[in-house]
Scaffold this motif. Structure first.
Motif, PDB file in Angstrom:
ATOM      1  N   VAL A   1       0.833  -1.200   0.000  1.00 22.23           N
ATOM      2  CA  VAL A   1       0.000   0.000   0.000  1.00 22.23           C
ATOM      3  C   VAL A   1       0.872   1.256   0.000  1.00 22.23           C
ATOM      4  O   VAL A   1       2.036   1.238   0.414  1.00 22.23           O
ATOM      5  CB  VAL A   1      -0.957   0.025   1.218  1.00 22.23           C
ATOM      6  N   LEU A   2       0.266   2.342  -0.467  1.00 20.64           N
ATOM      7  CA  LEU A   2       0.910   3.653  -0.429  1.00 20.64           C
ATOM      8  C   LEU A   2       0.162   4.535   0.555  1.00 20.64           C
ATOM      9  O   LEU A   2      -1.058   4.654   0.484  1.00 20.64           O
ATOM     10  CB  LEU A   2       0.894   4.301  -1.813  1.00 20.64           C
ATOM     11  N   SER A   3       0.914   5.164   1.466  1.00 13.82           N
ATOM     12  CA  SER A   3       0.353   6.089   2.446  1.00 13.82           C
ATOM     13  C   SER A   3       1.114   7.403   2.372  1.00 13.82           C
ATOM     14  O   SER A   3       2.335   7.405   2.166  1.00 13.82           O
ATOM     15  CB  SER A   3       0.481   5.495   3.857  1.00 13.82           C
ATOM     16  N   GLN A   4       0.400   8.510   2.519  1.00 14.46           N
ATOM     17  CA  GLN A   4       1.065   9.815   2.547  1.00 14.46           C
ATOM     18  C   GLN A   4       2.014   9.928   3.721  1.00 14.46           C
ATOM     19  O   GLN A   4       3.047  10.592   3.642  1.00 14.46           O
ATOM     20  CB  GLN A   4       0.018  10.929   2.637  1.00 14.46           C
ATOM     21  N   GLU A   5       1.665   9.294   4.820  1.00 11.90           N
ATOM     22  CA  GLU A   5       2.438   9.438   6.053  1.00 11.90           C
ATOM     23  C   GLU A   5       3.587   8.444   6.153  1.00 11.90           C
ATOM     24  O   GLU A   5       4.691   8.798   6.574  1.00 11.90           O
ATOM     25  CB  GLU A   5       1.514   9.269   7.262  1.00 11.90           C
ATOM     26  N   TYR A   6       3.340   7.195   5.741  1.00  8.81           N
ATOM     27  CA  TYR A   6       4.323   6.138   5.961  1.00  8.81           C
ATOM     28  C   TYR A   6       4.986   5.639   4.678  1.00  8.81           C
ATOM     29  O   TYR A   6       5.860   4.775   4.739  1.00  8.81           O
ATOM     30  CB  TYR A   6       3.658   4.958   6.680  1.00  8.81           C
ATOM     31  N   GLY A   7       4.596   6.148   3.538  1.00  6.86           N
ATOM     32  CA  GLY A   7       5.182   5.714   2.279  1.00  6.86           C
ATOM     33  C   GLY A   7       4.623   4.386   1.805  1.00  6.86           C
ATOM     34  O   GLY A   7       3.449   4.073   2.020  1.00  6.86           O
ATOM     35  N   VAL A   8       5.468   3.575   1.172  1.00  7.54           N
ATOM     36  CA  VAL A   8       5.065   2.272   0.629  1.00  7.54           C
ATOM     37  C   VAL A   8       5.486   1.177   1.609  1.00  7.54           C
ATOM     38  O   VAL A   8       6.649   1.104   1.999  1.00  7.54           O
ATOM     39  CB  VAL A   8       5.714   2.020  -0.745  1.00  7.54           C
ATOM     40  N   PHE A   9       4.539   0.330   2.002  1.00  4.95           N
ATOM     41  CA  PHE A   9       4.873  -0.775   2.912  1.00  4.95           C
ATOM     42  C   PHE A   9       3.927  -1.947   2.687  1.00  4.95           C
ATOM     43  O   PHE A   9       2.859  -1.805   2.072  1.00  4.95           O
ATOM     44  CB  PHE A   9       4.848  -0.321   4.378  1.00  4.95           C
ATOM     45  N   ASP A  10       4.325  -3.109   3.186  1.00 10.42           N
ATOM     46  CA  ASP A  10       3.537  -4.337   3.057  1.00 10.42           C
ATOM     47  C   ASP A  10       2.732  -4.581   4.326  1.00 10.42           C
ATOM     48  O   ASP A  10       3.183  -4.280   5.436  1.00 10.42           O
ATOM     49  CB  ASP A  10       4.445  -5.548   2.816  1.00 10.42           C
ATOM     50  N   ALA A  11       1.547  -5.160   4.142  1.00 10.40           N
ATOM     51  CA  ALA A  11       0.712  -5.556   5.276  1.00 10.40           C
ATOM     52  C   ALA A  11       0.007  -6.860   4.924  1.00 10.40           C
ATOM     53  O   ALA A  11      -0.414  -7.063   3.773  1.00 10.40           O
ATOM     54  CB  ALA A  11      -0.304  -4.472   5.604  1.00 10.40           C
ATOM     55  N   VAL A  12      -0.139  -7.731   5.918  1.00 11.54           N
ATOM     56  CA  VAL A  12      -0.717  -9.058   5.693  1.00 11.54           C
ATOM     57  C   VAL A  12      -2.191  -9.060   6.064  1.00 11.54           C
ATOM     58  O   VAL A  12      -2.589  -8.530   7.108  1.00 11.54           O
ATOM     59  CB  VAL A  12       0.013 -10.125   6.538  1.00 11.54           C
ATOM     60  N   LEU A  13      -2.998  -9.669   5.189  1.00  7.58           N
ATOM     61  CA  LEU A  13      -4.408  -9.907   5.499  1.00  7.58           C
ATOM     62  C   LEU A  13      -4.581 -11.398   5.711  1.00  7.58           C
ATOM     63  O   LEU A  13      -4.371 -12.200   4.794  1.00  7.58           O
ATOM     64  CB  LEU A  13      -5.293  -9.425   4.345  1.00  7.58           C
ATOM     65  N   TYR A  14      -4.926 -11.773   6.935  1.00 13.34           N
ATOM     66  CA  TYR A  14      -5.119 -13.175   7.273  1.00 13.34           C
ATOM     67  C   TYR A  14      -6.579 -13.562   7.052  1.00 13.34           C
ATOM     68  O   TYR A  14      -7.491 -12.783   7.296  1.00 13.34           O
ATOM     69  CB  TYR A  14      -4.731 -13.441   8.727  1.00 13.34           C
ATOM     70  N   GLY A  15      -6.784 -14.783   6.582  1.00 16.29           N
ATOM     71  CA  GLY A  15      -8.153 -15.273   6.402  1.00 16.29           C
ATOM     72  C   GLY A  15      -8.406 -15.750   4.996  1.00 16.29           C
ATOM     73  O   GLY A  15      -7.757 -15.323   4.043  1.00 16.29           O
ATOM     74  N   GLY A  16      -9.384 -16.649   4.862  1.00 17.85           N
ATOM     75  CA  GLY A  16      -9.709 -17.243   3.565  1.00 17.85           C
ATOM     76  C   GLY A  16     -10.562 -16.335   2.692  1.00 17.85           C
ATOM     77  O   GLY A  16     -10.799 -15.167   2.992  1.00 17.85           O
ATOM     78  N   ARG A  17     -11.050 -16.930   1.606  1.00 17.63           N
ATOM     79  CA  ARG A  17     -11.806 -16.163   0.616  1.00 17.63           C
ATOM     80  C   ARG A  17     -13.141 -15.631   1.153  1.00 17.63           C
ATOM     81  O   ARG A  17     -13.699 -14.688   0.597  1.00 17.63           O
ATOM     82  CB  ARG A  17     -12.064 -17.032  -0.619  1.00 17.63           C
ATOM     83  N   LYS A  18     -13.674 -16.232   2.195  1.00 20.10           N
ATOM     84  CA  LYS A  18     -14.940 -15.787   2.748  1.00 20.10           C
ATOM     85  C   LYS A  18     -14.779 -14.622   3.716  1.00 20.10           C
ATOM     86  O   LYS A  18     -15.757 -14.092   4.231  1.00 20.10           O
ATOM     87  CB  LYS A  18     -15.646 -16.954   3.454  1.00 20.10           C
ATOM     88  N   SER A  19     -13.547 -14.218   3.971  1.00 18.30           N
ATOM     89  CA  SER A  19     -13.299 -13.101   4.877  1.00 18.30           C
ATOM     90  C   SER A  19     -13.931 -11.822   4.338  1.00 18.30           C
ATOM     91  O   SER A  19     -13.857 -11.529   3.143  1.00 18.30           O
ATOM     92  CB  SER A  19     -11.790 -12.897   5.049  1.00 18.30           C
ATOM     93  N   LYS A  20     -14.552 -11.050   5.215  1.00 15.77           N
ATOM     94  CA  LYS A  20     -15.170  -9.782   4.823  1.00 15.77           C
ATOM     95  C   LYS A  20     -14.135  -8.834   4.236  1.00 15.77           C
ATOM     96  O   LYS A  20     -14.374  -8.172   3.209  1.00 15.77           O
ATOM     97  CB  LYS A  20     -15.841  -9.142   6.046  1.00 15.77           C
ATOM     98  N   LEU A  21     -12.961  -8.767   4.854  1.00 17.64           N
ATOM     99  CA  LEU A  21     -11.916  -7.861   4.370  1.00 17.64           C
ATOM    100  C   LEU A  21     -11.352  -8.325   3.034  1.00 17.64           C
ATOM    101  O   LEU A  21     -10.972  -7.497   2.204  1.00 17.64           O
ATOM    102  CB  LEU A  21     -10.790  -7.757   5.405  1.00 17.64           C
TER     103      LEU A  21
END
Length: 249
Positions: free
Chosen positions: A26-46
């Motif tokens: 992701v790109l953020s104005q404050e933190y720049g470019v960084f990676d973040a993990v989304l845990y959960g299967g295909r049925k996850s709301k996120l």
């Protein structure tokens, strides 16, 4: 970063991590470019709302011990869904994301704010414009990104003799700049007069003025070839997006 934090982000890309998880860049104005993990299967709301080019506020949990960041929530403001409806727009957005990811190091806060405006404006434009308009928009974006990185030479003056450049303009790798007809040599990259005029307009006028300018297909291709060549040379990498979709872009 605090252990729990949130910020507006633009999702640039995603990739599989383990069996059911994904890593989002992701790109953020404050933190720049960084990676973040989304845990959960295909049925996850996120999982259903986290997708490349979506924009909104994302919440995170930072695990300092594991040196990893977890996505805990995402409130989407703009989905940019129409990008996926066009193969050209899809590749243009992917090229934009790849450029940002591969040049992510060393930006200070003011540069991150400029980058944010540039990237969000381009993605918004891809959604609103026709495919033909997007082809012109990609050239404008590539030039502005070259300017952002500090690699764009002044197209108004010959880098060898200093005279104003108007016609028969070329780019000299030897001189690392544009050259006039008198100073051009055999290995120069040649421009159409219309192409260099458009580049000069792009480097001085407001976006509103530039959008009204007319440029024909051959000049557009001329500029695109030059800009992609310069970006790859200065960044020092080959773009995977181009290798996959050069015939489309």
């Amino acid at each position: 970063m605090n252990r729990n934090f949130f910020c507006p982000v633009i999702i640039l890309s995603s990739r599989q991590f383990g069996e059911d998880n994904r890593i989002f860049t992701v790109l953020s104005q404050e933190y720049g470019v960084f990676d973040a993990v989304l845990y959960g299967g295909r049925k996850s709301k996120l999982r259903s709302v986290c997708s490349p080019y979506h924009y909104g506020t994302m919440w995170f949990y930072r695990d300092e011990k594991r040196k990893s960041t977890k996505i805990t929530d995402f409130d989407v403001t703009e989905y940019h869904l129409s990008i996926r409806e066009s193969l050209y727009k899809t590749y243009a957005a992917a090229l934009c994301s790849e450029l940002v990811i591969k040049t992510k190091e060393g930006h200070h806060q003011e540069e991150l704010e400029t980058l944010w405006i540039l990237i969000k404006g381009f993605l918004d434009g891809l959604c609103l414009a026709s495919e033909d308009e997007c082809k012109i928009g990609l050239v404008r974006f590539l030039w502005r990104f070259l300017v952002f990185l500090g690699y764009a030479p002044d197209p108004h003056f010959c880098s060898i003799c200093g005279r104003e450049t108007k016609t028969m303009v070329s780019y000299s790798s030897y001189a690392s700049g544009f050259v006039c007809g008198n100073c051009r040599h055999e290995d120069c990259f040649a421009f159409t007069d219309e192409a260099i005029g458009y580049l000069q307009l792009l480097s001085t006028e407001s976006p509103a003025v530039v959008r009204k300018a007319i440029i024909h297909e051959n000049s557009l291709q001329n500029l695109k070839e030059f800009l992609l060549m310069e970006l790859q040379k200065n960044i020092g990498i080959k773009f995977q997006t181009l290798e996959a979709g050069i015939s489309i872009l």
